[in-house]
Design an enzyme around this catalytic site. Sequence first.
Site, short mmCIF file in Angstrom:
data_model
loop_
_atom_site.label_atom_id
_atom_site.label_comp_id
_atom_site.label_asym_id
_atom_site.label_seq_id
_atom_site.Cartn_x
_atom_site.Cartn_y
_atom_site.Cartn_z
N ASP A 135 -94.27 -68.68 106.35
CA ASP A 135 -93.73 -68.55 107.93
C ASP A 135 -94.11 -67.04 108.42
O ASP A 135 -93.65 -66.28 107.77
CB ASP A 135 -92.32 -68.81 107.92
CG ASP A 135 -91.73 -68.97 109.26
OD1 ASP A 135 -92.59 -68.64 110.20
OD2 ASP A 135 -90.91 -69.84 109.76
N SER B 137 -86.00 -72.21 115.22
CA SER B 137 -86.78 -71.14 115.78
C SER B 137 -85.76 -70.48 116.76
O SER B 137 -84.83 -69.80 116.45
CB SER B 137 -87.93 -71.48 116.41
OG SER B 137 -89.10 -70.70 116.55
N HIS C 7 -94.20 -71.93 109.89
CA HIS C 7 -92.85 -72.05 110.74
C HIS C 7 -92.42 -73.23 111.09
O HIS C 7 -91.29 -73.45 111.76
CB HIS C 7 -93.55 -71.36 111.94
CG HIS C 7 -92.12 -70.81 112.62
ND1 HIS C 7 -91.17 -70.22 112.48
CD2 HIS C 7 -91.84 -71.02 114.20
CE1 HIS C 7 -90.33 -70.00 113.38
NE2 HIS C 7 -90.71 -70.54 114.45
C1 MLT Z 1 -87.76 -65.79 118.75
O1 MLT Z 1 -88.18 -65.00 119.83
O2 MLT Z 1 -86.54 -66.46 118.95
C2 MLT Z 1 -88.62 -66.08 117.63
O3 MLT Z 1 -89.73 -65.13 117.81
C3 MLT Z 1 -88.90 -67.34 117.71
C4 MLT Z 1 -89.75 -68.11 118.53
O4 MLT Z 1 -90.80 -67.95 118.65
O5 MLT Z 1 -89.10 -68.69 119.45
#
Ligand code: MLT
Length: 201
Positions: A152, A102, A183
Site C-alpha cells: 500500500d 481509507s 491500497h
Molecule cells: C486521507 O487523506 O485520509 C488519506 O490520505 C487516505 C485518502 O487518500 O483518503
Amino acid sequence: MRHIYQQGSDLTAPVLVLFHGTGGTEQDLLPLAQAISPTSSVLSVRGNVLENGMPRFFRRLAEGIFDEEDLIFRTKEVYDFLDAAAIEHGFDRSNVVAIGYSNGANIAGSLLFHYPNAFRAAILHHPMVPRRGIPLPDLSDTPVFIGAGKNDPICSPEESEELERLLSDAGSDVHVHWENSGHQLTRSEVFAAAEWLKGIS
Ligand code: MLT
C-alpha cells in the site's frame, strides 16, 4: 450530516456505521455492510468536507498530511452526529461498530483516538495513524480489525504496524489482516473482517 439509515432484521446485532473513502458517498460501502453483517442496521454517512468536489471526512494539506485542526473539529462533529442519529433512529449507541475505508478509516481511527466510547468495535480498511503525540483513551473494551496492504503506497506497512502498536498500547485487542495488494479494498479482507466480527460479537 447526510446519511442513509437502514434498519436491520436483528435489532440485537451490532449497528454498522459506514465511512467511505475520498471521493465516495454514503452509497459506496452498503454492499460491505451486507457482506459483513447482513442482519445489522446500517448508518452510512457522507463526509462533510469537499476536496475538488470529492467528499471526505476532514481536510488534508497534501496526500497523507492532515489538517489537524480540521481533523479534531470533524471528529467531534461525527461523534455528536452519532449521538444524535442514535436518538433520531432509535438504535443502541453502545452497540455501534465502525467500518471505514481509507479516509473513512482515518476518521473512524480518529474517533477511537479521541473518545473512549466512540464504538463497540472498529473495522479499519487501509487506515493511517490519525494523530501522533496524544494520549489515547482506554480502549480495552474496543477491539479493532485493521485490513492492510503489504504494497500500500498510501498506508505503508510501517504505519499500519505503528497504528496497531498505538491501539494495543491503549488496551485494544487489535487484529491485523495483511493482503499482498496495495491500497484497494479486497474481497478477501472484507471476508476476513466478517469472520473477525462474528468472533467478537
Ligand atoms: C486521507 O487523506 O485520509 C488519506 O490520505 C487516505 C485518502 O487518500 O483518503
